[in-house]
Design an enzyme around this catalytic site. Structure first.
Site, short mmCIF file in Angstrom:
data_model
loop_
_atom_site.label_atom_id
_atom_site.label_comp_id
_atom_site.label_asym_id
_atom_site.label_seq_id
_atom_site.Cartn_x
_atom_site.Cartn_y
_atom_site.Cartn_z
N ARG A 19 -5.61 5.52 -7.62
CA ARG A 19 -5.25 7.22 -7.74
C ARG A 19 -5.09 7.31 -9.11
NH1 ARG A 19 -0.31 7.21 -4.03
NH2 ARG A 19 -0.67 9.75 -4.54
N LEU B 43 1.06 -1.35 0.32
CA LEU B 43 -0.41 0.30 -0.25
C LEU B 43 0.45 0.77 0.00
CD1 LEU B 43 -2.70 -1.12 3.12
CD2 LEU B 43 -2.68 -1.34 0.17
N ASP B 44 0.57 2.34 -0.36
CA ASP B 44 1.44 3.29 -0.73
C ASP B 44 1.29 4.10 1.07
OD1 ASP B 44 1.73 4.01 -3.29
OD2 ASP B 44 -0.47 4.86 -3.41
N LYS B 45 2.37 4.80 1.11
CA LYS B 45 2.44 5.57 2.21
C LYS B 45 1.21 5.80 3.12
CE LYS B 45 4.97 8.64 5.33
NZ LYS B 45 6.22 9.71 4.90
#
Length: 342
Positions: A257, A158-160
């Site tokens: 996104r 997962l992105d930060k």
């Protein structure tokens, strides 16, 4: 919010390499029950720590020996008593990553895997400029056995600044099977995504994603990229925003996104892809302030469905969005109630 390098969303299998002493190479003798089986099929049974795709590549490269000789055709049969030995450097996970006693939220765990609820702000694995303070550092402390698993068992990321559920392999066999399940699209992942824009109905986005041609920190929809498929449906509507339930079919860097921004529905709070806006005729100042103050993309990995890599048992996990996301949704609901007043 600073821009982040797009290195935290692909589903992949990686690692370093172990010392090249041939005597330490993994080897196995073909038992009678595998007599006559294709080499690639026999290798998959004898070297369960490694994925089918990796073994196939080693066979194609002549890096799998049969009785001391390279055999480059996976369809060739093996015989009882044949000795198979891996000549290639075998990936290892964590040769220079420090174990750190960092708090992690373990939703569920057994001997083979763990499911983690990742908070927003936590980087998943070390990278350039950040060697410590990541989920991988924490996993090596809380689950020391992951020192022998690529990337401490992390098979998807997962992105930060995305919160939510991650599955982690605790053994090499579980890692191999989870990687293969991801490649076969057998692991279901659903997200909550709050976007700018009034969306009427759900649909599917099927558009290739690759590196942005001008901004190397970003990804973009581009014909030169890899195929990416995202399904979405409407969960809750607001006047100028929509809460979506998003299901991943593929796992590309920043996929949700990028896809939603491409359709002019950027995720609220996403500074990298156009979500740092708060527009709307008649929008209250309190809602505008709440939207602009939200410090990250409003994206949360809500559901995870998979088969247990060892037992085959179906597993299903759900995690509600964290408090900051919930408060933003409540601000939108208050705004809806205000607008409906006579």
């Amino acid at each position: 919010m600073s821009h982040e390098a797009p290195d935290e969303a692909d589903d992949l299998e990686t690692g370093g390499s172990v010392p090249s002493n041939p005597e330490e190479r993994p080897s196995a003798e073909v038992p009678p029950e595998l007599d006559g089986l294709r080499l690639d099929a026999a290798a998959a049974k004898l070297f369960e720590d490694h994925s089918r795709s990796r073994l196939k590549q080693w066979i194609d490269d002549g890096q799998l020996l049969v009785n001391g000789q390279p055999v480059s055709r996976g369809r060739d049969p093996v015989r009882t008593g044949d000795v198979l030995q891996l000549l290639a450097d075998v990936p290892e996970a964590n040769y220079d990553i420090e174990a750190q006693d960092l708090p992690i939220d373990v939703v569920w765990a057994d001997d083979a895997l763990a499911v983690i609820r990742k908070p927003a702000g936590l980087t998943v694995h070390p990278g350039a400029g950040q060697r410590n303070g990541t989920l991988q550092n924490a996993l090596l402390h809380h689950f020391p056995q992951t020192a022998h698993v690529p990337r401490a068992g992390i098979v998807h990321r997962l992105d930060k600044d995305t919160s939510g559920l991650l599955v982690v392999a605790l053994t090499p066999v579980a890692h191999t099977r989870l990687v293969e399940a991801l490649a076969d699209r057998d692991i279901g992942r659903e997200y909550d995504a709050l976007v700018t824009g009034a969306i009427v109905a759900g649909s599917t986005i099927d558009a290739h994603i690759g590196r942005h041609p001008r901004d190397r920190l970003k990804m973009a929809v581009t014909t030169a990229g890899r195929r990416a498929v995202t399904h979405y449906r409407v969960s809750e509507r607001f006047k100028y925003h929509t809460l979506l339930r998003v299901k991943l079919e593929t796992g590309r860097t920043h996929q949700i996104r990028v896809h939603l921004s491409h359709l002019k529905w950027p995720i609220v709070g996403d500074s990298l892809y156009g979500g740092r806006v708060a527009r709307g005729v008649g929008m209250s100042e309190s809602l505008r302030a709440a939207l602009l103050a939200f410090p990250r993309q409003a994206l949360h990995a809500r559901e995870l469905q998979l088969e247990h890599p060892i037992t085959g048992e179906p597993l299903h996990f759900t995690a509600e969005p964290p408090e900051d996301f919930q408060k933003l949704l409540e601000a939108l609901r208050r705004e809806e109630r205000r607008l409906q007043q006579p």
